[in-house]
Scaffold this active site. Structure first.
Site, PDB file in Angstrom:
ATOM      1  N   GLU A 157      30.360  39.594  47.847  1.00 61.23           N
ATOM      2  CA  GLU A 157      31.545  38.963  47.254  1.00 61.23           C
ATOM      3  C   GLU A 157      31.353  38.697  45.766  1.00 61.23           C
ATOM      4  O   GLU A 157      32.275  38.825  44.973  1.00 61.23           O
ATOM      5  CB  GLU A 157      31.859  37.648  47.973  1.00 61.23           C
ATOM      6  CG  GLU A 157      32.318  37.828  49.394  1.00 61.23           C
ATOM      7  CD  GLU A 157      32.548  36.501  50.070  1.00 61.23           C
ATOM      8  OE1 GLU A 157      33.724  36.111  50.200  1.00 61.23           O
ATOM      9  OE2 GLU A 157      31.563  35.841  50.454  1.00 61.23           O
ATOM     10  N   TYR A 178      53.110  24.559  30.776  1.00 65.28           N
ATOM     11  CA  TYR A 178      52.544  25.259  31.940  1.00 65.28           C
ATOM     12  C   TYR A 178      51.685  26.452  31.544  1.00 65.28           C
ATOM     13  O   TYR A 178      50.834  26.877  32.316  1.00 65.28           O
ATOM     14  CB  TYR A 178      53.604  25.629  32.972  1.00 65.28           C
ATOM     15  CG  TYR A 178      54.809  26.377  32.462  1.00 65.28           C
ATOM     16  CD1 TYR A 178      54.769  27.731  32.199  1.00 65.28           C
ATOM     17  CD2 TYR A 178      56.017  25.704  32.286  1.00 65.28           C
ATOM     18  CE1 TYR A 178      55.883  28.409  31.751  1.00 65.28           C
ATOM     19  CE2 TYR A 178      57.145  26.375  31.841  1.00 65.28           C
ATOM     20  CZ  TYR A 178      57.073  27.730  31.580  1.00 65.28           C
ATOM     21  OH  TYR A 178      58.172  28.403  31.133  1.00 65.28           O
ATOM     22  N   LYS A 187      41.940  33.233  49.359  1.00 64.84           N
ATOM     23  CA  LYS A 187      41.228  34.484  49.124  1.00 64.84           C
ATOM     24  C   LYS A 187      41.896  35.558  49.969  1.00 64.84           C
ATOM     25  O   LYS A 187      42.025  35.415  51.181  1.00 64.84           O
ATOM     26  CB  LYS A 187      39.764  34.339  49.537  1.00 64.84           C
ATOM     27  CG  LYS A 187      38.943  35.599  49.356  1.00 64.84           C
ATOM     28  CD  LYS A 187      37.538  35.452  49.936  1.00 64.84           C
ATOM     29  CE  LYS A 187      36.734  34.486  49.089  1.00 64.84           C
ATOM     30  NZ  LYS A 187      35.296  34.526  49.449  1.00 64.84           N
ATOM     31  N   GLU A 207      36.344  25.381  47.827  1.00 67.68           N
ATOM     32  CA  GLU A 207      36.416  23.938  47.641  1.00 67.68           C
ATOM     33  C   GLU A 207      35.876  23.548  46.263  1.00 67.68           C
ATOM     34  O   GLU A 207      36.443  22.686  45.584  1.00 67.68           O
ATOM     35  CB  GLU A 207      35.615  23.209  48.733  1.00 67.68           C
ATOM     36  CG  GLU A 207      36.198  23.332  50.122  1.00 67.68           C
ATOM     37  CD  GLU A 207      35.788  24.590  50.904  1.00 67.68           C
ATOM     38  OE1 GLU A 207      35.999  24.618  52.116  1.00 67.68           O
ATOM     39  OE2 GLU A 207      35.270  25.558  50.290  1.00 67.68           O
TER      40      GLU A 207
END
Length: 123
Positions: free
Chosen positions: A25, A57, A102, A76
């Site tokens: 990954e 933004y 993901k 997290e």
């Protein structure tokens, strides 16, 4: 007019990044999708039409982009970093809701995405 609550939304932000527990990954990377909702008082901007009276933004997006570029093992962790940076950089933000997913996670399942959702308030 009395505004009871107001939010800025950024939905479907797509980033290619290198988060994950496995070495594969971190080497190959994956596509991530972020949805963000920030609670901020925009009542003055409704009257003045000035970006200085709200949260830009584009600047929020830049924070997300910068933090997504730093590899983490866990969604997290990267989510926590994004939220902390937003609270640090934009003192007028009261609350943040963040979803980070993901796409096609390497878990041997037929699944569109896996992710987390955080709802945070300023201390």
């Amino acid at each position: 007019m009395k505004i009871n609550s107001s939010y800025i939304l950024l939905k479907g932000i797509r980033c290619y990044a290198y988060h994950g527990v496995t070495p594969q990954e971190n080497l190959i990377g994956n596509e991530y999708i972020i949805d963000l909702k920030v609670k901020v008082n925009i009542s003055k901007a409704t009257q003045t039409d000035e970006v200085a009276d709200t949260v830009n933004y584009a600047e929020i997006h830049q924070v997300i982009k910068n933090e997504m570029a730093v590899p983490s093992k866990l969604l997290e962790h990267v989510s926590g970093r994004i939220i902390q940076k937003l609270f640090d950089q934009f003192l007028c933000i009261e609350e943040i809701e963040l979803q980070l997913s993901k796409r096609n996670p390497p878990m041997g399942a037929d699944i569109e995405s896996a992710g987390i959702e955080l709802h945070c308030s300023r201390n």
